[in-house]
Design a protein around this motif. Structure first.
Motif, PDB file in Angstrom:
ATOM      1  N   THR A 100      69.622  24.820 -33.553  1.00  0.00           N
ATOM      2  CA  THR A 100      68.833  26.044 -33.410  1.00  0.00           C
ATOM      3  C   THR A 100      68.128  26.096 -32.061  1.00  0.00           C
ATOM      4  N   ALA A 101      67.572  24.958 -31.639  1.00  0.00           N
ATOM      5  CA  ALA A 101      66.890  24.933 -30.335  1.00  0.00           C
ATOM      6  C   ALA A 101      67.874  25.199 -29.201  1.00  0.00           C
ATOM      7  N   ILE A 102      69.064  24.622 -29.280  1.00  0.00           N
ATOM      8  CA  ILE A 102      70.064  24.835 -28.229  1.00  0.00           C
ATOM      9  C   ILE A 102      70.537  26.284 -28.238  1.00  0.00           C
ATOM     10  N   LEU A 103      70.740  26.835 -29.437  1.00  0.00           N
ATOM     11  CA  LEU A 103      71.174  28.237 -29.539  1.00  0.00           C
ATOM     12  C   LEU A 103      70.131  29.178 -28.954  1.00  0.00           C
ATOM     13  N   THR A 104      68.850  28.855 -29.136  1.00  0.00           N
ATOM     14  CA  THR A 104      67.786  29.703 -28.581  1.00  0.00           C
ATOM     15  C   THR A 104      67.864  29.731 -27.064  1.00  0.00           C
ATOM     16  N   THR A 105      68.059  28.557 -26.448  1.00  0.00           N
ATOM     17  CA  THR A 105      68.201  28.513 -24.987  1.00  0.00           C
ATOM     18  C   THR A 105      69.456  29.240 -24.538  1.00  0.00           C
ATOM     19  N   ALA A 106      70.563  29.025 -25.269  1.00  0.00           N
ATOM     20  CA  ALA A 106      71.817  29.695 -24.914  1.00  0.00           C
ATOM     21  C   ALA A 106      71.683  31.211 -25.033  1.00  0.00           C
ATOM     22  N   LEU A 107      70.938  31.683 -26.023  1.00  0.00           N
ATOM     23  CA  LEU A 107      70.740  33.126 -26.188  1.00  0.00           C
ATOM     24  C   LEU A 107      69.970  33.696 -25.004  1.00  0.00           C
ATOM     25  N   ARG A 108      68.982  32.975 -24.529  1.00  0.00           N
ATOM     26  CA  ARG A 108      68.244  33.448 -23.354  1.00  0.00           C
ATOM     27  C   ARG A 108      69.162  33.517 -22.131  1.00  0.00           C
ATOM     28  N   CYS A 109      70.034  32.478 -21.974  1.00  0.00           N
ATOM     29  CA  CYS A 109      70.981  32.504 -20.848  1.00  0.00           C
ATOM     30  C   CYS A 109      71.919  33.696 -20.954  1.00  0.00           C
ATOM     31  N   ALA A 110      72.452  33.944 -22.167  1.00  0.00           N
ATOM     32  CA  ALA A 110      73.377  35.058 -22.345  1.00  0.00           C
ATOM     33  C   ALA A 110      72.688  36.396 -22.062  1.00  0.00           C
ATOM     34  N   TYR A 111      71.411  36.493 -22.442  1.00  0.00           N
ATOM     35  CA  TYR A 111      70.676  37.732 -22.173  1.00  0.00           C
ATOM     36  C   TYR A 111      70.468  37.926 -20.674  1.00  0.00           C
ATOM     37  N   LEU A 112      70.049  36.863 -19.976  1.00  0.00           N
ATOM     38  CA  LEU A 112      69.714  37.002 -18.561  1.00  0.00           C
ATOM     39  C   LEU A 112      70.945  37.248 -17.701  1.00  0.00           C
ATOM     40  N   MET A 113      72.132  36.815 -18.158  1.00  0.00           N
ATOM     41  CA  MET A 113      73.344  37.075 -17.391  1.00  0.00           C
ATOM     42  C   MET A 113      74.143  38.234 -17.982  1.00  0.00           C
ATOM     43  N   ALA A 114      73.576  38.895 -19.028  1.00  0.00           N
ATOM     44  CA  ALA A 114      74.183  40.076 -19.645  1.00  0.00           C
ATOM     45  C   ALA A 114      75.608  39.807 -20.101  1.00  0.00           C
ATOM     46  N   SER A 115      75.827  38.645 -20.727  1.00  0.00           N
ATOM     47  CA  SER A 115      77.137  38.316 -21.294  1.00  0.00           C
ATOM     48  C   SER A 115      77.161  38.822 -22.737  1.00  0.00           C
ATOM     49  N   VAL A 116      77.813  39.988 -22.961  1.00  0.00           N
ATOM     50  CA  VAL A 116      77.745  40.670 -24.259  1.00  0.00           C
ATOM     51  C   VAL A 116      78.351  39.806 -25.354  1.00  0.00           C
ATOM     52  N   LYS A 117      79.524  39.254 -25.111  1.00  0.00           N
ATOM     53  CA  LYS A 117      80.220  38.482 -26.142  1.00  0.00           C
ATOM     54  C   LYS A 117      79.410  37.244 -26.531  1.00  0.00           C
ATOM     55  N   ASP A 118      78.937  36.503 -25.538  1.00  0.00           N
ATOM     56  CA  ASP A 118      78.133  35.319 -25.840  1.00  0.00           C
ATOM     57  C   ASP A 118      76.843  35.692 -26.556  1.00  0.00           C
ATOM     58  N   TYR A 119      76.237  36.792 -26.149  1.00  0.00           N
ATOM     59  CA  TYR A 119      74.995  37.230 -26.781  1.00  0.00           C
ATOM     60  C   TYR A 119      75.224  37.529 -28.264  1.00  0.00           C
ATOM     61  N   ILE A 120      76.327  38.200 -28.579  1.00  0.00           N
ATOM     62  CA  ILE A 120      76.616  38.521 -29.987  1.00  0.00           C
ATOM     63  C   ILE A 120      76.889  37.248 -30.783  1.00  0.00           C
ATOM     64  N   ILE A 121      77.631  36.314 -30.187  1.00  0.00           N
ATOM     65  CA  ILE A 121      77.956  35.066 -30.896  1.00  0.00           C
ATOM     66  C   ILE A 121      76.686  34.300 -31.244  1.00  0.00           C
ATOM     67  N   TYR A 122      75.795  34.141 -30.261  1.00  0.00           N
ATOM     68  CA  TYR A 122      74.592  33.349 -30.513  1.00  0.00           C
ATOM     69  C   TYR A 122      73.634  34.077 -31.456  1.00  0.00           C
ATOM     70  N   CYS A 123      73.608  35.402 -31.401  1.00  0.00           N
ATOM     71  CA  CYS A 123      72.803  36.154 -32.377  1.00  0.00           C
ATOM     72  C   CYS A 123      73.328  35.912 -33.791  1.00  0.00           C
ATOM     73  N   MET A 124      74.646  35.938 -33.959  1.00  0.00           N
ATOM     74  CA  MET A 124      75.221  35.720 -35.282  1.00  0.00           C
ATOM     75  C   MET A 124      74.900  34.325 -35.812  1.00  0.00           C
ATOM     76  N   GLU A 125      74.933  33.329 -34.923  1.00  0.00           N
ATOM     77  CA  GLU A 125      74.630  31.960 -35.384  1.00  0.00           C
ATOM     78  C   GLU A 125      73.149  31.791 -35.702  1.00  0.00           C
ATOM     79  N   LEU A 126      72.291  32.388 -34.903  1.00  0.00           N
ATOM     80  CA  LEU A 126      70.860  32.268 -35.173  1.00  0.00           C
ATOM     81  C   LEU A 126      70.456  33.029 -36.425  1.00  0.00           C
ATOM     82  N   LEU A 127      71.261  33.990 -36.848  1.00  0.00           N
ATOM     83  CA  LEU A 127      70.988  34.686 -38.106  1.00  0.00           C
ATOM     84  C   LEU A 127      71.614  33.980 -39.298  1.00  0.00           C
ATOM     85  N   GLY A 128      72.494  33.007 -39.045  1.00  0.00           N
ATOM     86  CA  GLY A 128      73.229  32.346 -40.117  1.00  0.00           C
ATOM     87  C   GLY A 128      72.417  31.296 -40.839  1.00  0.00           C
TER      88      GLY A 128
END
Length: 1053
Positions: free
Chosen positions: A475-503
Motif C-alpha cells: 500500500t505504501a509503495i502504491l501510494t508513492t507510485a500513484l503520486r508519480c503517475a499523477y505528476l507525469m499524467a500517465s493515465v494507464k498507470d494512474y488507473i491501475i494504481y487507483c484500482m489496486e488501492l481500492l482493492g
C-alpha cells in the motif's frame, strides 16, 4: 557542502610507491631517450619493483626544506597534518634523483663531458639542498661494456668521474643502448629501489628522533603526526607490517586528543584517514575480520562526535563517506579473491552509507527551513575547518555558509549508493534486501522528480510484495507510485494504481479510498483528477497542464489493462459447471464478479473469450440503452451463459482464454479490464488455498451459509466435449482357455436399445493398440473359422460393416483369434453407428466399445523322440489339467569332437471342440555329453553309528577297449578313521571290474562328509577328476552311540 567534498584524497587511496625522479632525458626529440623512458614506464608487470618514475628537467625546483627544529619547547602546532604532506612525498620530493648522461669510456672529449656531468650533478644537489634525497648518475653508452676488471680504462675513468661528481661507486651506473635494453632497465630499477629504501629508512629514523623533544601536554598533535609519518614512510618502503603497527598507534593517539567544537571536524577527518589506511592494509594482508573489527571500532568511537548541533548534517555526510569507503575497500578485496557471504558483504556498508546520506538530507532540509534568508554557496570542508579553527562566530558562519543544502545533488549520491548496495545483494542472493533498497531508490527518484525511473523501479518491486502478501508495504509503495503517475499524467498507470488501492490488498482508510474512487470516476469521465496529497506544490501546476493535454487526445480514450498480475478492486472468476459435457447437452458457463470498493461500480459490457471463437457470440452481456450494470460493494454477482457444442468438437477441450469487463462509456473514457484464462489475480491462489483449509476445518458452518463464499469459489477453465451416451448393448462370450495356434472363437452380440434405426453399424475387432509390438506379429484375427489363419491375416479388423439395426434388433457375429505365442492379450471390440436424433437441430454420431481380456494357455508336455508310441494318444484334457510323458534316450558314440547333441523335436497334433486339427512342434533342448572311460559306484549302508565299523566297497568298471591305469588315493577326514589301501595304482582290463574295500570308523554323529576318493587316469589326461567324483557318495548320516544295558539294569526295570 556537496557529497564530493568528503571524497578521500587520491594520495590517500593510492598505493604508496617510492618516487624516483629522472633528469637528463629528452623524451620528445631524442629517440634513444624515448626508448629508455618507455622501458621504464610501459608494460610494468606485477613482478617489477614498486617505483613511481617521473621525468623532470635538470634545473627543476624541488620543494624547499624548512629549517630543522632543534627544540619544540615553545612550538604549538596548528593542526595534526599538513594538507599536502602526502602528495609532497608521493609526487614532489623524490627519494632518488637519477641523472642520465650520454658518455662512453673512450669518448675523445672525455674531460669536457666529465666536467659538464659534474656541473649537472651539482645543479641537482643545489635544488635538493637540505633534503636527504640520493643522487645517482647513469651513463648512456653505445657499446656493450666488458666484464668488471677487464677494462682498465673504464675502471680508471669511472673512479675519476665519481670523484668529480662526489658520488660513491654504488651511485654510478652504465646503460648500454643495445637489444637487451629492458633487461638492463630492470637491473637499474632494482638498484634504484635499494637507494630509495635507504632514503625512507633515513626519514623514519629522522622522524623518530623528534620523539625525545615532545611532551604530551602541549604536543599531542605532534605525536599523532609523527606516528602517521612513520607509517606512511614505511608504506613507501613497502614495509606494510610496520606501517600497520604505526597506523594503529596513530589511531589510538587521535582519540586521546582533547576534542571540542573547533577541532572536532579535524579529529574526525584524521581518524577517517588513518582508519582507511588500517582497513586497506588488513585487506591487503588477507585478514578481513581484522578490517571489519577496526571499522566497527572506528564507527563506535566517532558516531557520537557530532560537534555543533547545526553541523549535524555534516557529521551525517562524514559517516556516510566512511561506510562508502569501507564498502569500496571490501568490494575491491573481493575482486582480488576474498570470499564474502550473505550476512557479511559490501552491500550492508553501501546501504548504511545511503541511510546516513538520507539523514544528512533531512537534517539539511531542517536547517534550511530555519535559515532561509541567506544564499551563499557552501565552501569546501577545508575552508570550514579553517573558519572553525579561527574562532569566528559560529552563528554567522552557519547563516552565510550552510543555508543552500537543498540545492545540492543529494539524491544522486543516495541513488548511487543504493544502486551499489542492490548490485551486491543481488550478487549474494538476498532478494528481500534488494527489493527493500529498490523501494528506497524509487522514492529518491521521486524526490529528484525523475518520475519515470521511480515508477519503473516501484512497479518492478511491487510484483514481489504482491507474491509475498506484504499488504502494508504494498500500500505504501502504491501510494508513492500513484503520486508519480499523477505528476507525469500517465493515465494507464494512474488507473491501475487507483484500482489496486481500492482493492482488498489496500490498507488505506475508508476516507482515502473514497477520494481515490472519486478521482478514478473523474478519469473515466475524461476529466482531470484532483491532486494527490503530499505532492510537490511546484509540480502540481505542470501536472495539471499535462493532464489537460491528455484529456484533449481523443485517440487515447480506450485503454486495455491486463489485471491478472495485479490485485484490482474488481474480482472475476469463471467456471464450467462440469469438467465434461455430452454433445447433446448445453454447455453451462458461470462468471462471478465482485467489487471491493466503497461505492457501487457500474460497467457496460462483459465478454468471455473461448478457445473456439465461434462460441464467443453466446458469451456476451451488454447494458441495455442508457442503463448500466452495477456491482455492489462486497456482493458477488453471477452471470450464466449457455451454448450448444458442435459435433466436430467431440473429443476436444473448450478452454477459457480470457474475459473483458468494460468500465466507463463511449462519451468519456473506456477502460477494458482483461483477465487471462478463468480469471483470478495475484492473490487468488493463496486465498483459495486458505479457503480450502478453512472449509475442511469448519465444513458444517460453510455448508450452512446462504451466501456464496468468494474465496471458496473454484475456477474451472476448461471442459471436455464427449459423445452422447450410446443406447446399445455389446456382449461377448467365449470358452477359455485359448490354446496356442487354436482358432479361438469369440461370439459378439449387438442389440439396439435406441428408439429409432441405428444406421451404418460398423465393427472394429482385434488386438487393442498400444500393447507389445511383438504381439501384433503373433496374433491374427479373422471372421472365417473354417481354416487356420496365415501370416497375412491382420491383428485388427477395422470398420467391418454390419448393416442397420432396428429398435430392439439383435445381431450376432463370431470373431476367430489365432495366436502363435503364449501370453495375455487385450482385444478391442468397437461398435460405431449413427443415429438421427434432434438436439436443438443437430445430428449426433455415437460410438461405443468394450474391452475383453483373453488369456492363451500353452499345453505343457515333455518327450524325447517322435518315433515311439506316445503315452498321451487320444487323451482329453479338461480346463486346468496337465499331462506329461517320459522317454529314456541312449546316446550313440560321438562321431566328432562336438559334445553337444540335439535331442530332436516333439510333435503334437490336437484340436479343441468344433475346430480344425492343429499341429504344434516343440524343439527339445540340446544336451552336452562328456566321455568318461570309467564307471564307479559305491556300496555302503544307509547310515552308520559312532564307534562302529562301516564297510564301503567301491566298484570300478572299465567301459573302454583299452587297458586303463588307475591311481587311487583316499584323503583323511576328521570325522572318520579308516582301514584299507590309502594309495594304490592298478590296471583294469577292458570290460572288467575292480573292487576296493574300506572300513570306515565314524567319530562324530550327524551328517558327515566321507573321506574323498581321488582317482586319476594317467593315460587319459583329458578326463576330468571332478566328473568321476560325481558318481561317488559325498555324505552319510551317522547315528550317536547306543547305550549298552546290563542284566542288573534290566532286572531293575
Amino acid at each position: 557542502m556537496a557529497g564530493s567534498q568528503w571524497e578521500l584524497p587520491p594520495e590517500l587511496c593510492c598505493r604508496p610507491m617510492a618516487f624516483v625522479a629522472l633528469t637528463g632525458l629528452d623524451v620528445v626529440y631524442n629517440a634513444v631517450h624515448r626508448a629508455i623512458w618507455d622501458a621504464f614506464c610501459a608494460n610494468r608487470r606485477a613482478d617489477r619493483v614498486p617505483i613511481s618514475f617521473k621525468v623532470l628537467p635538470g634545473d627543476h625546483e624541488y620543494p624547499k626544506c624548512r629549517t630543522k627544529r632543534t627544540s619544540y619547547e615553545w612550538y604549538i602546532p596548528k593542526g595534526i597534518l599538513k594538507t599536502g604532506w602526502m602528495n609532497k612525498h608521493l609526487n614532489l620530493v623524490p627519494a632518488l634523483v637519477v641523472l642520465f648522461y650520454e658518455l662512453d669510456w673512450d669518448d675523445p672529449q672525455w674531460k669536457e663531458k666529465q666536467s659538464e656531468c659534474a656541473t649537472k650533478v651539482e645543479i641537482v644537489r643545489t635544488s635538493l639542498q637540505g633534503r636527504n634525497t640520493k643522487v645517482a648518475v647513469v651513463l648512456i653508452q653505445k657499446k656493450t661494456p666488458l666484464p668488471p676488471g677487464e677494462d682498465l680504462v673504464a675502471s680508471e675513468r669511472a673512479a675519476t668521474l665519481c670523484n668529480a661528481c662526489d658520488l660513491s661507486g654504488k651511485s654510478l651506473f652504465v646503460l648500454p643502448h643495445t637489444d637487451h635494453l629492458v633487461g638492463y632497465i630492470i637491473r637499474l630499477e632494482n638498484a634504484f629501489y635499494e637507494h630509495a629504501q635507504t632514503y625512507y629508512y633515513t626519514e623514519i629514523r629522522r622522524v623518530k628522533s623528534h620523539k625525545e623533544f615532545l611532551n604530551k601536554t602541549t604536543h599531542q598533535l605532534l605525536f599523532v603526526r609523527h606516528q602517521f609519518k612513520i607509517a606512511f614512510f614505511s608504506e613507501l618502503k613497502q614495509d606494510t607490517q610496520n606501517a600497520l603497527k604505526y597506523y594503529r598507534t596513530a589511531y589510538s593517539l587521535v582519540h586521546e586528543l582533547r576534542a571540542h567544537e573547533t577541532n572536532m571536524l579535524e579529529i574526525k577527518t584524521m581518524a577517517g584517514f588513518i582508519n582507511y589506511k588500517i582497513c586497506r592494509l588488513c585487506f591487503q594482508h588477507n585478514t578481513p575480520l581484522d578490517a571489519i573489527a577496526q571499522f566497527r571500532k572506528h564507527i563506535d568511537l566517532c558516531k557520537k562526535k557530532i560537534g555543533s548541533a547545526e553541523l549535524a548534517f555534516e557529521h551525517a555526510a562524514w559517516m556516510s563517506k566512511q561506510f562508502q569507503s569501507f564498502g569500496e575497500l571490501f568490494d575491491e578485496a573481493i575482486k582480488l579473491g576474498l570470499t564474502a557471504i550473505q550476512t557479511q558483504n559490501p552491500g550492508f556498508y553501501y546501504q548504511q552509507a545511503a541511510c546516513y546520506s538520507q539523514d544528512r538530507k533531512q537534517l539539511s532540509q531542517q536547517l534550511c527551513q530555519v535559515i532561509n534568508t541567506f544564499n551563499t554557496k557552501c565552501s569546501t570542508v577545508f575552508r570550514m575547518i579553517h573558519l572553525l579553527l579561527s574562532n569566528i562566530d559560529l552563528t554567522r558562519i552557519l547563516k552565510t555558509e550552510m543555508c543552500l543544502c537543498l540545492s545540492l545533488p543529494q539524491q544522486e549520491l543516495i541513488i548511487a549508493l543504493l544502486s551499489n548496495a542492490v548490485a551486491q545483494f543481488k550478487k549474494y542472493k538476498c532478494p528481500r534486501m534488494k527489493s527493500h533498497l529498490m523501494v528506497q531508490m524509487g522514492e529518491e527518484y521521486y524526490y529528484a522528480k525523475d518520475y519515470t525511473k521511480a515508477l519503473k523501479l516501484l512497479d518492478y518491486v511491487m510484483c514481489d510484495y504482491r507474491t509475498e502478501r506484504w499488504w502494508g508495504l504494498l500500500t505504501a509503495i502504491l501510494t508513492t507510485a500513484l503520486r508519480c503517475a499523477y505528476l507525469m499524467a500517465s493515465v494507464k498507470d494512474y488507473i491501475i494504481y487507483c484500482m489496486e488501492l481500492l482493492g482488498r490488498a489496500s490498507t488505506l482508510k475508508e476516507e482515502h479510498k473514497l477520494r481515490i474512487e472519486n478521482n478514478l470516476i473523474q478519469v473515466l469521465m475524461n476529466e482531470v483528477p484532483d491532486a494527490e496529497p503530499e505532492c510537490d506544490a511546484s509540480s502540481d501546476g505542470a501536472a495539471r497542464s499535462l493532464w489537460n493535454d491528455r484529456m484533449a487526445l481523443a485517440a487515447s480514450n480506450e485503454l486495455t489493462i491486463e489485471v491478472q498480475d495485479y490485485i484490482p478492486f474488481i474480482q472475476c472468476k469463471a467456471k464450467f459447471q462440469c469438467p465434461s459435457f455430452h454433445v447433446d447437452q448445453p454447455i453451462q458457463l458461470q462468471v462471478f464478479l465482485r467489487a471491493d470498493c466503497p461505492h457501487p461500480v457500474s460497467f457496460n459490457k462483459l465478454a468471455v473469450s473461448l478457445s473456439n471463437q465461434e462460441y464467443n457470440q453466446w458469451c456476451v452481456v451488454e447494458s441495455a440503452g442508457q442503463e448500466c450494470m452495477s456491482l455492489l460493494p462486497g456482493k458477488t454477482k453471477c452471470h450464466n451463459f449457455s451454448f450448444v457444442a458442435k459435433t466436430e468438437d467431440v473429443g476436444k477441450k473448450i478452454e477459457l482464454t480470457g474475459m473483458e469487463l468494460m468500465l466507463g462509456s463511449d462519451s468519456g473514457r473506456c477502460v477494458f479490464l482483461s483477465w487471462r484464462g478463468a480469471g483470478g489475480d495475484a492473490a487468488s491462489t493463496h486465498e483459495a488455498l486458505q479457503a480450502s483449509r478453512s472449509s475442511r476445518r469448519w465444513g458444517r458452518e460453510v455448508e450452512a451459509r446462504q451466501e456464496l463464499d468468494w474465496d471458496s469459489l473454484t475456477m474451472q477453465h476448461s471442459t471436455m466435449i464427449i459423445s452422447r451416451v450410446p443406447k446399445i448393448s455389446v456382449q461377448l462370450s467365449h470358452r477359455p482357455p485359448a490354446l496356442n495356434n487354436e482358432m479361438y472363437c469369440i461370439n459378439l452380440t449387438v442389440q439396439s436399445q435406441e428408439g429409432v434405426v441405428a444406421k451404418g453399424v460398423k465393427l472394429t475387432a482385434g488386438l487393442k493398440p498400444g500393447q507389445d509390438a511383438n504381439l501384433g506379429q503373433t496374433t491374427h484375427v479373422s471372421l472365417d473359422g473354417s481354416k487356420v489363419c496365415d501370416d497375412t491375416a491382420p491383428a485388427l479388423l477395422p470398420d467391418v460393416p454390419l448393416g442397420d439395426l432396428k429398435p430392439g434388433e439383435k445381431l450376432e457375429r463370431c470373431v476367430y483369434v489365432n495366436c502363435v505365442s503364449t501370453g495375455s492379450r487385450v482385444f478391442l471390440f468397437h461398435v460405431a453407428y449413427s443415429i438421427d436424433t434432434t438436439v436443438e437441430g443437430r445430428q449426433i454420431v455415437c460410438k461405443c466399445h468394450k474391452v475383453e481380456k483373453v488369456i492363451i494357455i500353452l499345453l505343457t508336455v515333455s518327450t524325447n523322440t517322435p518315433q515311439l508310441q506316445s503315452q498321451l494318444q487320444e487323451v482329453v484334457l479338461q480346463t486346468d489339467e496337465c499331462a506329461s510323458e517320459c522317454f529314456c534316450l541312449r546316446c550313440p558314440a560321438l562321431a566328432n569332437s562336438n559334445n553337444t547333441v540335439a535331442t530332436g523335436q516333439y510333435l503334437i497334433s490336437w484340436r479343441s471342440a468344433n475346430s480344425p486339427l492343429i499341429q504344434t512342434v516343440v524343439t527339445l533342448p540340446h544336451v552336452i555329453l562328456e566321455s568318461v572311460p570309467l564307471y564307479i559306484h559305491a556300496e555302503l549302508p544307509s547310515y552308520g553309528r559312532v564307534r562302529e565299523s562301516l564297510s564301503v566297497r567301491y566298484h570300478i568298471e572299465n567301459r573302454t577297449s583299452l587297458v586303463q591305469e588307475v591311481e587311487m588315493a583316499v584323503e583323511p577326514s576328521d570325522a572318520f578313521m579308516f582301514s584299507g589301501l590309502k594309495q594304490v595304482r592298478l590296471r583294469i582290463l577292458p570290460g572288467s571290474e575292480q573292487q576296493m574295500l574300506y572300513n570306515y570308523y565314524p567319530l562324530m554323529a550327524g551328517y558327515q562328509t566321507l573321506p574323498q576318493l581321488n582317482i586319476s587316469l594317467p593315460r587319459c589326461l583329458t578326463t576330468n577328476t571332478h566328473t568321476l567324483r560325481r558318481f561317488l557318495p559325498q555324505r552319510i548320516f551317522v547315528k550317536p552311540q547306543g547305550r549298552q544295558l546290563d542284566e542288573a539294569s534290566i532286572a531293575a526295570a
